[in-house]
Design a protein around this motif. Structure first.
Motif, PDB file in Angstrom:
ATOM      1  N   ARG A  94       0.639  -4.903  17.360  1.00 55.76           N
ATOM      2  CA  ARG A  94      -0.295  -4.020  16.680  1.00 55.76           C
ATOM      3  C   ARG A  94      -0.180  -4.117  15.170  1.00 55.76           C
ATOM      4  N   HIS A  95       0.970  -4.616  14.685  1.00 56.71           N
ATOM      5  CA  HIS A  95       1.128  -4.784  13.238  1.00 56.71           C
ATOM      6  C   HIS A  95       0.128  -5.786  12.662  1.00 56.71           C
ATOM      7  N   ILE A  96      -0.362  -6.716  13.509  1.00 51.93           N
ATOM      8  CA  ILE A  96      -1.392  -7.654  13.051  1.00 51.93           C
ATOM      9  C   ILE A  96      -2.579  -6.873  12.498  1.00 51.93           C
ATOM     10  N   LEU A  97      -2.927  -5.793  13.218  1.00 53.52           N
ATOM     11  CA  LEU A  97      -4.084  -4.997  12.795  1.00 53.52           C
ATOM     12  C   LEU A  97      -3.824  -4.315  11.459  1.00 53.52           C
ATOM     13  N   SER A  99      -1.630  -5.193   9.137  1.00 54.26           N
ATOM     14  CA  SER A  99      -1.517  -6.213   8.101  1.00 54.26           C
ATOM     15  C   SER A  99      -2.900  -6.772   7.742  1.00 54.26           C
ATOM     16  N   ALA A 100      -3.725  -7.015   8.775  1.00 52.51           N
ATOM     17  CA  ALA A 100      -5.070  -7.542   8.531  1.00 52.51           C
ATOM     18  C   ALA A 100      -5.921  -6.536   7.765  1.00 52.51           C
ATOM     19  N   LEU A 102      -4.953  -4.369   5.646  1.00 50.27           N
ATOM     20  CA  LEU A 102      -4.527  -4.240   4.239  1.00 50.27           C
ATOM     21  C   LEU A 102      -4.834  -5.501   3.427  1.00 50.27           C
ATOM     22  N   SER A 103      -5.047  -6.634   4.126  1.00 51.73           N
ATOM     23  CA  SER A 103      -5.156  -7.909   3.406  1.00 51.73           C
ATOM     24  C   SER A 103      -6.241  -7.939   2.326  1.00 51.73           C
ATOM     25  N   ASN A 114       2.567 -11.463  -0.930  1.00 49.74           N
ATOM     26  CA  ASN A 114       1.977 -10.851   0.258  1.00 49.74           C
ATOM     27  C   ASN A 114       3.004 -10.712   1.373  1.00 49.74           C
ATOM     28  N   MET A 115       3.870 -11.706   1.490  1.00 53.17           N
ATOM     29  CA  MET A 115       4.914 -11.660   2.506  1.00 53.17           C
ATOM     30  C   MET A 115       5.860 -10.486   2.234  1.00 53.17           C
ATOM     31  N   VAL A 117       5.176  -7.718   0.664  1.00 58.48           N
ATOM     32  CA  VAL A 117       4.467  -6.474   0.968  1.00 58.48           C
ATOM     33  C   VAL A 117       4.456  -6.237   2.475  1.00 58.48           C
ATOM     34  N   GLY A 118       4.177  -7.317   3.253  1.00 55.81           N
ATOM     35  CA  GLY A 118       4.025  -7.165   4.696  1.00 55.81           C
ATOM     36  C   GLY A 118       5.329  -6.947   5.440  1.00 55.81           C
ATOM     37  N   SER A 119       6.432  -7.483   4.899  1.00 60.26           N
ATOM     38  CA  SER A 119       7.677  -7.466   5.664  1.00 60.26           C
ATOM     39  C   SER A 119       8.196  -6.056   5.925  1.00 60.26           C
ATOM     40  N   LEU A 121       6.095  -3.360   6.312  1.00 57.76           N
ATOM     41  CA  LEU A 121       4.935  -2.563   6.711  1.00 57.76           C
ATOM     42  C   LEU A 121       5.227  -1.798   8.006  1.00 57.76           C
ATOM     43  N   THR A 122       4.899  -0.516   8.023  1.00 53.05           N
ATOM     44  CA  THR A 122       5.054   0.282   9.252  1.00 53.05           C
ATOM     45  C   THR A 122       3.794   1.101   9.486  1.00 53.05           C
TER      46      THR A 122
END
Lengths: 244, 107
Positions: A94-97, A99-100, A102-103, A114-115, A117-119, A121-122
């Motif tokens: 679900r983190h794909i959603l 992360s996507a 926020l992109s 970006n990596m 920022v994403g690492s 992410l919760t």
């Protein structure tokens, strides 16, 4: 506030809005949630037989509440590494959603930034960030790091505190701690359904997922049921939506 | 304070499969977009996976279908209601824990 003061303060406002410190401040409303769920995770990780150092590594490297609950439960049940990783992969898909979603607001950053920022992410930091974005088309990297790091440190602290006190909690069931995991999944499910306004279809998909997961567990023991249910029920939702 | 090798492998492996879905869209989607059916499918993943996990927690015991843990089933009812009412993850977790404590006290 006088007119003069307003004029002095207003040019500085955009910079403050985007600062690291502002990110820290914007994280504060979520801290109590992290503390209590992290504490429950720490207690369960301890009672699953993990050492304090293993718990620190788990919360610092994995850094995902539901995944840590699952890892603790499956390690306690003597499960092998591969099924644990596959289950956690699907849970955190679900983190794909997040992360996507926020992109678009971080297009100005390099892939490496970006990596970063994403690492961290919760669900919660995503919620805070997406609220912030309602009024602008870009998010500041420093603000995001302030938000993410505050949540991250608080989470590790909560896990260690739970592990520390977990040493004296011989019977976590007495305090309902074993129910923290299903309750958290119920909360995440209901919150997701409520926020999407596709209630009927979501409920159909959820019921399919429960029936498939339980049905598969009937004939094939282990955690395969969750994986099969996720793939099939998501496909059912996609097909019904398209077909309508 | 030791770290067992197999536990360390589980931590690293789980972290990797968690890290990739967290960072890849942020890195890649600034250049391209997912196909429409992919986004649609992903949209249902959170619902499906949470529901499947709840089903597994509530109805599966010792790897088999069971209605024996009826106390957990009963505790799920106020938990769902509180989740719908408060829309708060923390509130839901606390409600669930209190519900099961109270039920275990009486049954």
């Amino acid at each position: 506030m006088s007119q003069e003061e307003l004029q002095v303060k207003s040019p500085a406002t955009p910079r403050n809005e985007d600062s690291f410190i502002q990110g820290v401040k914007d994280c504060i409303p979520t801290l109590l949630g992290y503390l209590s769920i992290g504490f429950a995770a720490g207690v369960l990780e301890k009672t699953a037989g993990l050492s304090i150092l293993e718990i620190i590594l788990l919360s610092a490297i994995l850094y995902a509440g539901s995944a840590q609950f699952i890892a603790a439960g499956m390690i306690a049940a003597g499960s092998a590494a591969t099924p644990i990783m596959i289950t956690i992969f699907f849970v955190n898909l679900r983190h794909i959603l997040l992360s996507a979603a926020l992109s678009p607001y971080f297009r100005h950053l390099t892939p490496f930034k970006n990596m970063l920022v994403g690492s961290l992410l919760t669900d919660e930091t995503f919620g805070v960030a997406i609220n912030k974005v309602a009024r602008r088309n870009q998010l500041n990297e420093k603000w995001m790091h302030g938000l993410n790091l505050t949540a991250y440190l608080n989470w590790i602290f909560a896990n260690v505190a739970g592990a520390y006190f977990g040493q004296w909690i011989s019977d976590p069931e007495k305090f309902g701690l074993d129910f923290a995991l299903p309750a958290m999944f119920i909360g995440l499910l209901i919150l997701a359904i409520v926020s999407r306004k596709k209630v009927k279809l979501d409920v159909i998909v959820a019921i399919c997922a429960v029936v498939i997961a339980v049905g598969v567990a009937f004939v094939y023991p282990g955690n395969v049921g969750v994986i099969v249910a996720t793939v099939v029920a998501s496909t059912i939702g996609m097909v019904i939506e398209k077909w309508k | 304070m030791e770290v067992r090798w197999d536990v360390f492998l589980i931590i690293i492996g789980s972290a990797l499969v968690t890290f990739l879905p967290r960072v890849l869209p942020l890195i890649v989607l600034s250049r391209m977009e997912l196909p429409e059916w992919g986004i649609r499918w992903l949209n249902y993943v959170p619902i499906s996976v949470m529901a499947a996990l709840i089903g597994q927690e509530l109805f599966v015991q010792d790897e088999h279908f069971s209605l024996l843990n009826y106390i957990e089933l009963l505790a799920a009812i106020p938990t769902v209601l509180i989740a719908m009412k408060t829309k708060s993850l923390l509130g839901t977790v606390v409600a669930g824990m209190v519900s099961i404590m109270v039920l275990r006290y009486f049954f």
